[in-house]
Scaffold this motif. Structure first.
Motif, short mmCIF file in Angstrom:
data_model
loop_
_atom_site.label_atom_id
_atom_site.label_comp_id
_atom_site.label_asym_id
_atom_site.label_seq_id
_atom_site.Cartn_x
_atom_site.Cartn_y
_atom_site.Cartn_z
N GLU A 373 0.73 -1.29 0.01
CA GLU A 373 0.15 -0.05 -0.04
C GLU A 373 0.88 1.34 0.10
O GLU A 373 1.68 1.27 0.74
CB GLU A 373 -0.82 0.05 1.15
CG GLU A 373 -1.83 1.16 1.33
CD GLU A 373 -2.56 1.47 2.49
OE1 GLU A 373 -3.65 1.10 2.63
OE2 GLU A 373 -1.94 2.10 3.57
N THR A 374 0.41 2.39 -0.96
CA THR A 374 1.05 3.50 -0.77
C THR A 374 -0.01 4.51 -0.61
O THR A 374 -1.16 4.47 -0.99
CB THR A 374 1.85 3.90 -1.98
OG1 THR A 374 2.40 5.11 -1.89
CG2 THR A 374 0.90 3.62 -3.32
N ARG A 375 0.12 5.33 0.51
CA ARG A 375 -0.88 6.28 0.99
C ARG A 375 -0.13 7.53 0.92
O ARG A 375 0.46 7.96 1.55
CB ARG A 375 -1.32 5.85 2.30
CG ARG A 375 -2.63 6.86 2.94
CD ARG A 375 -2.91 6.43 4.54
NE ARG A 375 -4.02 7.51 4.98
CZ ARG A 375 -5.35 7.10 4.89
NH1 ARG A 375 -5.74 5.84 4.54
NH2 ARG A 375 -5.92 7.93 5.66
N ASP A 376 -1.21 8.53 0.38
CA ASP A 376 -0.87 10.01 0.34
C ASP A 376 -1.52 10.77 0.99
O ASP A 376 -2.77 11.09 0.52
CB ASP A 376 -0.86 10.35 -1.05
CG ASP A 376 0.05 11.82 -1.49
OD1 ASP A 376 0.21 12.37 -0.40
OD2 ASP A 376 -0.46 12.65 -2.42
N ASP A 377 -1.39 11.03 2.10
CA ASP A 377 -2.24 12.04 3.19
C ASP A 377 -1.87 13.79 2.85
O ASP A 377 -0.73 14.03 2.59
CB ASP A 377 -1.66 11.84 4.33
CG ASP A 377 -2.40 10.43 5.15
OD1 ASP A 377 -3.62 10.43 5.35
OD2 ASP A 377 -1.56 9.83 5.25
#
Length: 490
Positions: A373-377
């Motif tokens: 998973e890659t998550r961009d907040d």
């Protein structure tokens, strides 16, 4: 740790002192000798069950048959049959063509009703200051399901509810929860359309029913990466080869905010797609090799999902002012002069991918799952409203603390073998969730045993495991856990 041996004995004792002898029916014998494939064997069992239901035949019952007391039983009412694991099925006498390219007459209406109960005991010894041992019995799942077809054999439906599926955060009690409610239009088997609420076509472990697991429950990777259920629409299909499923696909659009949500406040949607390849023959989502597969089976899958999530929070704080006390100028007085309301809107985009492989042969099963998973907040947006007593409110905008993109990896591997074919299985598992940064990895080590009385429909499973969590700047936390569970599907 104190009580650990006692808890382990309570978990394993129901399995270790029992055994079972199973009678085989002709369908199983032909399947083991390679004269029938898995799908043909299933159809054979169903046909034998229909014959038994209509004629009241006696004899021993196999995994998909039932027998009456003293070898006798009365037939079910007209149109009603019973199959272990599927429940009671009613079918209309009016028939219609099954689907595109398949003129086989099938009932125009049908409905199957069943239940699945999982009663669990858990002993846990938490590695926390002062000790954290607990011993508890629990109804983990109690699901009611009804599925069938209406108007046409290819217009299928399913409704499933869990009587103890939801938890009241206030009282901690369990309450009913809707799992599935969907219609599946499968006139074209290679291009069917599913709409409603159901499982997102993503990871193998979640798509495998909780009633067909190798251990008491799923690995820690499932809790971290699975999307469980959502509301949406999916195009899916099967490509056959030599009359057996060879490649399955699914691509869907969902609300992206989870199951049983009445409202959606944005225009973004979640997209998900999955491929599942079974080059050696049909292989359903079921972890243990309960059929003692006479030929090697292999399933290889991969999936991707993209979603945008929105979170809004509101915080209320008093506004104060400090001034000299009129009665005593040397003393300062602080008093509330208004309120400040801060609304924070935080958006994030995440991409998840998974790959899995699963193999079975002669009671041996091996499986592995990989997750990424890659998550961009995004930087939070703040709306701050100051309301001074007796004055108009003033609102201003601001930005919160900038965030960054984070990545998380996960792996789950399992192996199991039936030391007593179709009856007693031993299994081991290792799983890890590894987010970006230091001292935040989680690991699971587990060993289990299963006693399959009537395949997955009646079984007792037990496992013992260690859950290891890194803590920043301190020693690893090591929780010990022992579980046993009785499952009945009827």
């Amino acid at each position: 740790m104190k009580g650990w041996r006692v808890g382990t004995w309570l978990v394993f004792s129901p399995v270790l002192w029992t055994g079972v002898a199973q009678a085989k029916n002709v369908c199983d014998i032909l399947y083991e000798k390679g004269m029938l494939n898995a799908e043909e064997a299933r159809q054979c069992r169903e046909e034998r069950e229909r014959e038994r239901s209509s004629s009241g035949a006696s004899g021993s019952a196999g995994p998909s048959e039932t027998s009456g007391a003293a070898g006798e039983r009365k037939p079910w009412p007209p149109g009603v049959t019973y199959k272990v694991g599927s429940g009671f099925t009613w079918s209309s006498t009016e028939m219609a063509p099954a689907a595109y390219g398949d003129p086989t007459p099938k009932p125009r209406f049908s409905a199957a009703l069943g239940n699945r109960l999982q009663a669990r005991y858990t002993y846990a010894d938490r590695d926390v200051p002062g000790g954290g041992a607990s011993s508890a019995f629990r109804i983990r799942r109690f699901k009611f399901f009804i599925n069938g077809n209406a108007f046409y054999p290819w217009l299928k439906y399913k409704l499933q509810a869990d009587w103890v599926g939801a938890h009241d955060s206030g009282s901690g009690s369990q309450r009913p929860d809707l799992d599935d409610a969907f219609v599946d239009i499968s006139y074209f088997p290679f291009a069917a359309v599913q709409v409603g609420q159901y499982k997102v076509p993503f990871n193998r472990s979640e798509l495998t029913s909780s009633g067909a697991l190798q251990f008491v429950d799923r690995a820690i990777t499932n809790a971290r990466f699975s999307l469980v259920r959502d509301q949406g629409l999916t195009l899916h299909g099967v490509v056959d080869r030599a009359g057996e499923p060879w490649l399955e696909y699914a691509a869907g659009v969902f609300n992206g905010n989870g199951k049983n949500r009445a409202e959606k406040e944005d225009s973004d949607h979640m997209g998900a797609a999955r491929l599942y390849w079974t080059p050696l023959g049909a292989m359903k989502y079921s972890e243990s090799d309960v059929d003692d597969s006479p030929h090697p089976l292999l399933g290889i899958g991969g999936a991707y999902v993209f979603n945008v999530v929105h979170a809004t929070s509101t915080a209320l704080a008093p506004l104060t002012a400090t001034f000299p006390d009129p009665a005593n100028p040397d003393r300062l007085v602080t008093t509330q002069v208004g309120n400040r309301t801060t609304v924070t809107k935080a958006d994030a985009e995440y991409h998840r991918a998974t790959a899995d492989v699963h193999a079975k042969w002669r009671g041996l099963s091996l499986l592995a799952d990989y997750f990424f998973e890659t998550r961009d907040d995004k930087t939070p947006r703040l709306s701050i409203t100051d309301s001074l007593f007796g004055q108009p409110a003033v609102t201003r905008s601001a930005l919160g603390t900038p965030q960054r993109t984070r990545q998380t990896h996960g792996i789950n591997v399992q192996a199991g073998y039936f030391v007593v074919p179709k009856t007693i299985e031993l299994a081991v598992r290792y799983a890890v969730v590894n987010p970006d940064g230091a001292d935040n990895r989680q690991e699971e080590y587990r060993a289990g045993i299963g006693w399959f009385v009537w395949q997955h429909s009646l079984k007792v499973q037990a496992d013992v495991g260690s859950l290891v969590s890194q803590t920043p700047g301190g020693p690893d936390r090591r929780d010990l856990e022992a579980r046993t569970q009785l499952q009945v599907i009827f």
